[in-house]
Structure formats: C-alpha cells, structure tokens
Design a protein around this motif. Structure first.
Motif, PDB file in Angstrom:
ATOM      1  N   TYR A   1       0.850  -1.195   0.000  1.00 31.24           N
ATOM      2  CA  TYR A   1       0.000   0.000   0.000  1.00 31.24           C
ATOM      3  C   TYR A   1       0.877   1.232   0.000  1.00 31.24           C
ATOM      4  O   TYR A   1       2.109   1.159   0.000  1.00 31.24           O
ATOM      5  CB  TYR A   1      -0.993  -0.049   1.171  1.00 31.24           C
ATOM      6  N   GLU A   2       0.258   2.414   0.008  1.00 29.16           N
ATOM      7  CA  GLU A   2       0.954   3.679  -0.233  1.00 29.16           C
ATOM      8  C   GLU A   2       1.641   4.259   0.996  1.00 29.16           C
ATOM      9  O   GLU A   2       2.355   5.262   0.904  1.00 29.16           O
ATOM     10  CB  GLU A   2      -0.039   4.716  -0.772  1.00 29.16           C
ATOM     11  N   GLY A   3       1.471   3.634   2.159  1.00 28.70           N
ATOM     12  CA  GLY A   3       2.074   4.169   3.371  1.00 28.70           C
ATOM     13  C   GLY A   3       1.291   5.355   3.924  1.00 28.70           C
ATOM     14  O   GLY A   3       0.098   5.519   3.675  1.00 28.70           O
ATOM     15  N   PHE A   4       1.966   6.164   4.729  1.00 33.45           N
ATOM     16  CA  PHE A   4       1.371   7.355   5.328  1.00 33.45           C
ATOM     17  C   PHE A   4       0.178   7.006   6.219  1.00 33.45           C
ATOM     18  O   PHE A   4      -0.838   7.702   6.233  1.00 33.45           O
ATOM     19  CB  PHE A   4       0.991   8.388   4.255  1.00 33.45           C
ATOM     20  N   GLU A   5       0.328   5.893   6.951  1.00 28.05           N
ATOM     21  CA  GLU A   5      -0.707   5.491   7.897  1.00 28.05           C
ATOM     22  C   GLU A   5      -0.057   4.700   9.017  1.00 28.05           C
ATOM     23  O   GLU A   5       0.920   3.981   8.815  1.00 28.05           O
ATOM     24  CB  GLU A   5      -1.768   4.624   7.199  1.00 28.05           C
ATOM     25  N   TYR A   6      -0.606   4.868  10.209  1.00 29.86           N
ATOM     26  CA  TYR A   6      -0.239   4.025  11.344  1.00 29.86           C
ATOM     27  C   TYR A   6      -1.471   3.871  12.220  1.00 29.86           C
ATOM     28  O   TYR A   6      -2.183   4.841  12.486  1.00 29.86           O
ATOM     29  CB  TYR A   6       0.891   4.641  12.187  1.00 29.86           C
ATOM     30  N   SER A   7      -1.718   2.666  12.655  1.00 32.72           N
ATOM     31  CA  SER A   7      -2.747   2.421  13.654  1.00 32.72           C
ATOM     32  C   SER A   7      -2.234   1.367  14.625  1.00 32.72           C
ATOM     33  O   SER A   7      -1.653   0.363  14.184  1.00 32.72           O
ATOM     34  CB  SER A   7      -4.044   1.917  13.007  1.00 32.72           C
ATOM     35  N   PRO A   8      -2.437   1.569  15.915  1.00 32.83           N
ATOM     36  CA  PRO A   8      -2.049   0.539  16.880  1.00 32.83           C
ATOM     37  C   PRO A   8      -2.901  -0.708  16.753  1.00 32.83           C
ATOM     38  O   PRO A   8      -2.586  -1.731  17.374  1.00 32.83           O
ATOM     39  CB  PRO A   8      -2.264   1.222  18.233  1.00 32.83           C
ATOM     40  N   ASN A   9      -3.946  -0.642  15.928  1.00 35.74           N
ATOM     41  CA  ASN A   9      -4.864  -1.761  15.736  1.00 35.74           C
ATOM     42  C   ASN A   9      -4.677  -2.464  14.393  1.00 35.74           C
ATOM     43  O   ASN A   9      -5.536  -3.252  13.986  1.00 35.74           O
ATOM     44  CB  ASN A   9      -6.315  -1.288  15.862  1.00 35.74           C
ATOM     45  N   VAL A  10      -3.571  -2.175  13.695  1.00 38.95           N
ATOM     46  CA  VAL A  10      -3.294  -2.825  12.411  1.00 38.95           C
ATOM     47  C   VAL A  10      -1.853  -3.320  12.396  1.00 38.95           C
ATOM     48  O   VAL A  10      -0.931  -2.600  12.803  1.00 38.95           O
ATOM     49  CB  VAL A  10      -3.511  -1.860  11.226  1.00 38.95           C
ATOM     50  N   ILE A  11      -1.660  -4.549  11.901  1.00 35.22           N
ATOM     51  CA  ILE A  11      -0.338  -5.069  11.581  1.00 35.22           C
ATOM     52  C   ILE A  11      -0.250  -5.084  10.052  1.00 35.22           C
ATOM     53  O   ILE A  11      -1.010  -5.774   9.375  1.00 35.22           O
ATOM     54  CB  ILE A  11      -0.111  -6.487  12.143  1.00 35.22           C
ATOM     55  N   TYR A  12       0.674  -4.293   9.518  1.00 36.99           N
ATOM     56  CA  TYR A  12       0.816  -4.124   8.070  1.00 36.99           C
ATOM     57  C   TYR A  12       1.963  -5.019   7.586  1.00 36.99           C
ATOM     58  O   TYR A  12       3.133  -4.739   7.863  1.00 36.99           O
ATOM     59  CB  TYR A  12       1.154  -2.674   7.731  1.00 36.99           C
ATOM     60  N   THR A  13       1.658  -6.087   6.857  1.00 36.99           N
ATOM     61  CA  THR A  13       2.709  -7.018   6.454  1.00 36.99           C
ATOM     62  C   THR A  13       3.100  -6.883   4.983  1.00 36.99           C
ATOM     63  O   THR A  13       4.002  -7.590   4.523  1.00 36.99           O
ATOM     64  CB  THR A  13       2.304  -8.473   6.745  1.00 36.99           C
ATOM     65  N   GLY A  14       2.453  -5.992   4.227  1.00 41.67           N
ATOM     66  CA  GLY A  14       2.832  -5.742   2.847  1.00 41.67           C
ATOM     67  C   GLY A  14       3.838  -4.609   2.739  1.00 41.67           C
ATOM     68  O   GLY A  14       4.049  -3.842   3.676  1.00 41.67           O
ATOM     69  N   ALA A  15       4.449  -4.495   1.557  1.00 39.26           N
ATOM     70  CA  ALA A  15       5.484  -3.479   1.339  1.00 39.26           C
ATOM     71  C   ALA A  15       4.896  -2.080   1.273  1.00 39.26           C
ATOM     72  O   ALA A  15       3.771  -1.867   0.808  1.00 39.26           O
ATOM     73  CB  ALA A  15       6.243  -3.776   0.050  1.00 39.26           C
ATOM     74  N   VAL A  16       5.682  -1.115   1.739  1.00 32.92           N
ATOM     75  CA  VAL A  16       5.383   0.315   1.579  1.00 32.92           C
ATOM     76  C   VAL A  16       6.385   0.896   0.579  1.00 32.92           C
ATOM     77  O   VAL A  16       7.318   0.218   0.159  1.00 32.92           O
ATOM     78  CB  VAL A  16       5.422   1.043   2.940  1.00 32.92           C
TER      79      VAL A  16
END
Length: 389
Positions: free
Chosen positions: A116-131
């Motif tokens: 995905y495009e990045g520019f996001e953070y949430s303590p409720n999401v684990i992002y395992t794809g590339a930025v």
C-alpha cells in the motif's frame, strides 16, 4: 473454509476464533482469492500441527465482494456478533480505510497483507505488505538506470494508485526523469477507455509505462498493449502488482519482458520457499503461488507465533507479542517493526519470462526497514546494491 461460513458451536470455547475477510468476487477477486488461499493454507497447517497452545484456529469467513460498504458491515458483524477480535482481510486501501474505524472503535486487530501507499499508522493494524521505500523507490531507480527516463503513469482512480504515482513522480523528476503523462481510469476500466490510453501511449512514446491499474481492467490493458504491437523488451509495463496468478490469466506469452517490483516471486531459491511451494501445490495443484498468497500465508504464521507467546487474543497483548517474534517465510525472515507495526522486507525487481515465471534482476543486500512516512527519500543506496544484471 467456504464463503459466508461460521464454525460449528462444538468446542468453540476451546478454539481461537479469527475473522477472514477477502473478496472472492468483484473487481479485485483474482488477487483477494490469492489472499484467501494463502490464509487457508496457513490455517490448515497450523491446525494440522495441533493449533496454538493446544487450541485450533477457528475461522469465521465472509466475502464482501469488493464493496467498501460490505467490508465495513461484515467487519462490524464479525466484531459485534461473531465474537471475533482478530481479522485477516482487505486488499485495497479503500477497503482498509472503510474497515479501520470499525476496527479501532472495537479495539480489534486487523492483519493487512497488501502492499500500500504508506502514510498510515494504527495501533490496531499489523501491516505485512510493502510500503513505498520497499518497492516504489527501488523500481524507480532501476527503471531510470536500465530502461529510460520518460515515464507514462496510468492507474485506477483511488487512493493507492494516486499516492503511488505521486511518489514515483517525485522520485523520477528529482533524478532527471520526466513524466510524459498521468492518466486515471475507473477501477474496472472498460476496453474503450483502455484503448484511448494505449492510443496516447503510442502518440507520446514513453520509455516505460508504470501501471497501477487493478483487476480485470489491468489484465485487459496488458493484453491490448501487446496486441497493439508494443515490445515489452523495448517498452515494458512496470508494476507493483502484476504477479504470477494474473500473468497466467492474461497469457504468459503476452507478458514476457514486463517488470514487477515485489518482495516475493515464486522462483526464489531457498529452503523455506521450497517447503511452501510443495505445500501449496499439494493443496491447490498448479494454481501459481504469488506475492498475494505468500504474504497472506506469512502473516497467519506470524500471528500464530505471537499468539503462542501472548496466550490471548487481547489486542494489546498480541501487538506486544508480535514485536518479539519472527517467521522464516518463503521470501526471508519476517519481522514487524515495533515503531510502526509494518514489516521488514527485502525489495526485489523481476522480469517476467515467456512461461509466466520471473527472473530476479535486482534485490537489496538485506531486509529494508519499513519507512511508511518516507522520512528518507534518497536513492543512491539502491543503484548498485545487490544488482545481478
């Protein structure tokens, strides 16, 4: 597991209930079906090995059919009616953003495996794809050096393509290249619209086309591009998303020479990938494994390791635990950065062969830490590191 399925009530209190929310129909059905298959394989492997701490994973599965409102509705149903607190799901940024308020409001945990495009953070999401600092930046540098300086950008009209193209534009123009055109089409672009774009490509003559089209429209675009007579060896389409499964759907003979930036292609030569491909083929036959299925598979195994450590589906405890575990995945050792909940990954660039498989022509010397807010923007470190050609 089947769509719209719920586990039987027998033994539910002795199992770890999780949600699976991928579209098996709609514009993104091809890639999300691969997410689904990778998730299925991992769950089945974990359960065949006895589950986690003696309890099986108990999936609740729904199909939102590519509709943002359905993602939101079904996520709400999982969290409020199905006693789910952990969801593996969503593919596009639009679907993730549709679900995110529901996830945060219920203090649940979303595992999101798409690039995905990045520019996001949430303590409720684990992002395992590339930025972008793990794919877009390396692709731009490689194309500028090996293909040419005149870029034509074509994408679907939603968040990820527009943000990806903004980043590519900045990188290319900052390093002496030129964006000759930037065009957006509906997510399910029709052949007439695609023909207009191909006419324009023929008119302006770029060195490379960077495509962020998705689904059926993307596959039709690749077909029409080759039918128009473009030679991918001289004027390739470069992408972050066109991998083995959709290459087969298009026809490998039409795709030889096109380029992808991805952390995984299924020709990687390592023991973890060989084990994964053996398991994949046993379960799904000759359906090709790709980045989409592999990262979905990886994140379920990473979750299982975190769950074994946390001994709880509590979001805070799981997130703390996932920062302390790792998984020897088919693409390399997978870890989550505790500073931003994104994965550390190894960027690679590969060229499609006429048989639909990929030759890796560049990879970084080691895993790259995720930088979703692009706090560093230089490219010098990527020009030569790990180059194979």
């Amino acid at each position: 597991m089947t769509n719209e399925s719920q586990p039987s009530s027998k033994g539910r209190d002795e199992q770890w209930r999780i949600g699976v929310l991928y579209s098996r129909a709609g514009v993104t059905s091809a890639t999300e079906s691969e997410h689904f298959f990778g998730t299925v394989l991992a769950i089945e492997e974990i359960n065949a090995a006895g589950g986690v701490a003696g309890h099986l994973l108990d999936p609740v599965v729904y199909d939102p059919k590519g509709d943002a409102d359905e993602y939101r509705r079904l996520a709400t149903r999982m969290l409020q009616e199905d006693d789910v607190t952990v969801i593996f799901g969503c593919s596009t940024s639009s679907s993730r953003k549709a679900v995110l308020p529901v996830i945060e409001r219920n203090n649940a945990l979303l595992w999101y495996c798409s690039i995905y495009e990045g520019f996001e953070y949430s303590p409720n999401v684990i992002y395992t794809g590339a930025v972008p600092n793990q794919n877009s930046m390396q692709l731009a540098a490689w194309l500028l050096r090996h293909v040419g300086r005149r870029f034509f950008l074509v994408g679907a009209d939603y968040i990820y393509p527009r943000e990806s193209n903004r980043i590519i534009r900045d990188i290319v123009e900052d390093h002496g290249g030129e964006i000759v055109e930037e065009v957006y089409l509906p997510s399910d672009a029709d052949p007439a619209s695609l023909k207009t774009v191909i006419d324009e490509i023929e008119s302006v003559g770029p060195d490379v086309v960077f495509s962020t089209l998705i689904g059926r429209g993307a596959r039709t675009f690749y077909t029409m591009y080759r039918e128009r007579g473009f030679d991918p060896a001289r004027h390739p389409i470069a992408s972050l998303t066109m991998t083995e499964g959709e290459i087969r759907m298009i026809g490998p003979e039409l795709c030889g020479g096109h380029i992808v930036a991805a952390s995984y292609v299924n020709t990687l030569d390592n023991e973890s990938n060989r084990r994964y491909l053996d398991a994949w083929r046993t379960r799904f036959g000759d359906e090709p494994a790709s980045m989409w299925s592999e990262m979905a598979y990886n994140q379920v195994h990473l979750f299982a390791r975190a769950l074994a450590r946390a001994q709880s589906l509590d979001t805070a405890r799981l997130v703390e635990a996932v920062h302390e575990v790792e998984f020897d995945s088919p693409e390399g050792m997978l870890r989550i950065d505790p500073g931003n909940n994104h994965a550390t990954l190894t960027p690679r660039i590969a060229i499609c062969r006429a048989d639909g498989t990929f030759d890796v022509v560049w990879e970084s010397r080691g895993p790259v830490k995720p930088d979703p807010y692009l706090t560093t923007y230089g490219l010098a470190e990527f020009w030569l590191d790990g180059e194979r050609s």
